[in-house]
Enzyme design. Structure first.
Site, PDB file in Angstrom:
ATOM      1  N   PHE A 191       0.894  -1.211   0.046  1.00  0.00           N
ATOM      2  CA  PHE A 191       0.082  -0.103   0.046  1.00  0.00           C
ATOM      3  C   PHE A 191       0.839   1.264   0.011  1.00  0.00           C
ATOM      4  O   PHE A 191       1.825   1.195  -0.802  1.00  0.00           O
ATOM      5  CB  PHE A 191      -1.143  -0.184   1.171  1.00  0.00           C
ATOM      6  CG  PHE A 191      -2.025  -1.052   0.801  1.00  0.00           C
ATOM      7  CD1 PHE A 191      -3.091  -0.957   0.172  1.00  0.00           C
ATOM      8  CD2 PHE A 191      -1.989  -2.274   1.533  1.00  0.00           C
ATOM      9  CE1 PHE A 191      -4.178  -1.954  -0.059  1.00  0.00           C
ATOM     10  CE2 PHE A 191      -2.876  -3.378   1.298  1.00  0.00           C
ATOM     11  CZ  PHE A 191      -4.081  -3.289   0.374  1.00  0.00           C
ATOM     12  N   SER A 192       0.624   2.199   0.941  1.00  0.00           N
ATOM     13  CA  SER A 192       1.336   3.489   0.719  1.00  0.00           C
ATOM     14  C   SER A 192       2.832   3.468   1.255  1.00  0.00           C
ATOM     15  O   SER A 192       3.602   4.602   0.791  1.00  0.00           O
ATOM     16  CB  SER A 192       0.623   4.605   1.693  1.00  0.00           C
ATOM     17  OG  SER A 192      -0.724   4.941   1.191  1.00  0.00           O
ATOM     18  N   THR A 193       3.236   2.393   1.624  1.00  0.00           N
ATOM     19  CA  THR A 193       4.900   2.517   1.605  1.00  0.00           C
ATOM     20  C   THR A 193       5.497   2.454   0.300  1.00  0.00           C
ATOM     21  O   THR A 193       6.377   2.839   0.359  1.00  0.00           O
ATOM     22  CB  THR A 193       5.174   0.882   2.578  1.00  0.00           C
ATOM     23  OG1 THR A 193       4.346   0.796   3.544  1.00  0.00           O
ATOM     24  CG2 THR A 193       6.595   0.685   2.530  1.00  0.00           C
TER      25      THR A 193
ATOM     26  N   LYS B  85       4.822   4.764  -1.784  1.00  0.00           N
ATOM     27  CA  LYS B  85       5.085   6.143  -2.079  1.00  0.00           C
ATOM     28  C   LYS B  85       6.456   6.466  -2.033  1.00  0.00           C
ATOM     29  O   LYS B  85       6.871   7.450  -2.813  1.00  0.00           O
ATOM     30  CB  LYS B  85       4.179   6.936  -1.056  1.00  0.00           C
ATOM     31  CG  LYS B  85       2.649   6.835  -1.577  1.00  0.00           C
ATOM     32  CD  LYS B  85       1.856   8.054  -0.821  1.00  0.00           C
ATOM     33  CE  LYS B  85       0.340   7.989  -1.182  1.00  0.00           C
ATOM     34  NZ  LYS B  85      -0.500   6.849  -0.749  1.00  0.00           N
TER      35      LYS B  85
ATOM     36  N   TYR C 206      -2.887  14.907   2.248  1.00  0.00           N
ATOM     37  CA  TYR C 206      -2.425  13.730   2.067  1.00  0.00           C
ATOM     38  C   TYR C 206      -3.044  13.229   0.737  1.00  0.00           C
ATOM     39  O   TYR C 206      -4.498  12.892   0.573  1.00  0.00           O
ATOM     40  CB  TYR C 206      -2.607  12.779   3.086  1.00  0.00           C
ATOM     41  CG  TYR C 206      -1.936  11.232   2.820  1.00  0.00           C
ATOM     42  CD1 TYR C 206      -0.754  11.143   2.408  1.00  0.00           C
ATOM     43  CD2 TYR C 206      -2.735  10.066   2.737  1.00  0.00           C
ATOM     44  CE1 TYR C 206      -0.020   9.805   1.939  1.00  0.00           C
ATOM     45  CE2 TYR C 206      -2.177   8.819   2.761  1.00  0.00           C
ATOM     46  CZ  TYR C 206      -1.028   8.667   2.354  1.00  0.00           C
ATOM     47  OH  TYR C 206      -0.375   7.531   1.942  1.00  0.00           O
TER      48      TYR C 206
END
Length: 370
Positions: A62-64, A66, A149
């Site tokens: 997931f957002s890791t 980014k 965000y």
């Protein structure tokens, strides 16, 4: 548990095993480098029903993702091909909005956290419809004045700039310029040949029937579909399903990076030793650009150029630490002062308020360093 720990790092193994015994871990892996040396490399549990987690099991983080997406853009900056202070429209003319520089994409200050008309999963997979929607979207607040965000849109905004500058999709650029040359097992856009290695995501259960009026004010926007918080999370509607092979194969540079803990920790170790970005640019990228209450998350944040910087209350806090966590519990970060690079991936998503698994592992690592 399968894997290895260097002498002195046995507490990390104890914490890893305790996560399975007492914190509802199902399948997971953790890897740690200190001063370029791998000191922890553990995995265990179940990747899916009837399939054990092995050392090469891949997990969507997931957002890791980014931070890795940001590194692709910064890699172009290092090569002199992308200017952080140039207007996005200089590289992407159809974007319009000439007052938004590239750096505001990385710092979540572009005001494009949500779409007035959400896109469908099929449109998200196709890429171009999202790009067109971002070209048409007017900022939801004055760009540069506040951060909010960009949960989904960050990936398409940064990814399209990378595509315009390099001529390659972000996932291709990552593979050809960073993860491939460095031998890092991390992908954005998973090839069909690798899908058999992917663990199945077990999503956290969220009770949306809660009466928002009974919640603390900071949590109420998470249960209000008209709030900016929920609009940002619903930029793709209905929600994406990263267990779907079509979505794994697509490129969602905000959320569908898939890798091993070894690949994630190796990425941060490579950042620390200058194999991805020059030391000067890494220092700039991990210098605070934003500090304040996020318009979307409604909590205090500190942001560098695409990297999250921990607030003092966070368990991975350190004066020089930087990284990114992901929905459900994954975490990748580095701390140059300690020479530390850390990667944790897991398939059982947990409520972030009660989830202590990554914290248990990080605290064990830090205790082992003392």
């Amino acid at each position: 548990m399968p894997g290895t720990t260097a002498p002195g790092f046995e507490p990390v193994l104890d914490a890893f095993e305790d996560n399975f015994a007492h914190h509802d871990e199902i399948g997971a892996a953790v890897c740690v480098y200190v001063n370029g040396e791998k000191v922890v490399d553990l995995w265990g549990g179940s990747a899916s029903e009837g399939r054990p987690w092995t050392e090469d099991t891949l997990q969507v983080v997931f957002s890791t993702t980014k931070a890795i997406t940001a590194a692709c853009a910064l890699h172009l900056v290092d090569r002199g091909l992308l200017d952080l202070d140039a207007p996005v429209a200089a590289y992407w003319p159809e974007f319009g909005k000439p007052d938004i520089p590239v750096r505001w994409l990385l710092t979540h200050q572009a005001g494009l956290a949500a779409l007035d008309t959400p896109v469908t999963p099929a449109e998200a997979i196709a890429w171009k419809p999202v790009v067109a929607a971002l070209e048409a979207q007017q900022p939801l607040w004055e760009p540069g004045t506040e951060s909010g965000y960009h949960a989904h849109t960050f990936g398409w905004l940064v990814g399209e700039v990378v595509r315009r500058v390099s001529g390659r999709s972000l996932g291709t650029y990552l593979r050809e310029e960073i993860t491939g040359p460095l031998g890092l097992d991390f992908w954005i856009g998973l090839p069909a040949s690798e899908y058999h290695r992917a663990a199945r995501i077990i999503s956290p259960k969220i009770d949306m029937s809660v009466d928002p009026a009974t919640l603390p004010e900071a949590l109420r926007p998470y249960f209000d579909p008209t709030s900016l918080t929920m609009r940002a999370s619903m930029a793709v509607t209905p929600f994406l399903d990263h267990n779907d092979p079509a979505e794994l194969a697509a490129e969602f540079p905000s959320s569908n990076g898939a890798g091993t803990a070894r690949g994630l920790a190796g990425f941060y170790a490579a950042l620390l030793d200058g194999r991805i970005l020059s030391p000067g640019l890494l220092a700039l990228a991990t210098t605070e650009q934003v500090n304040g209450v996020d318009k979307v998350l409604r909590v205090p944040v500190r942001i560098g150029l695409g990297f999250g910087l921990p607030t003092p209350d966070m368990f991975w806090h350190g004066p020089t630490a930087f990284g990114f966590s992901g929905h459900g519990g994954s975490l990748g970060f580095a701390d140059p002062a300690r020479g530390l690079a850390f990667g944790y991936v897991m398939n059982h998503g947990r409520d972030p308020i009660t989830d202590k698994r990554a914290e248990n592992l990080v605290r064990a690592v830090l205790a082992s360093l003392c």
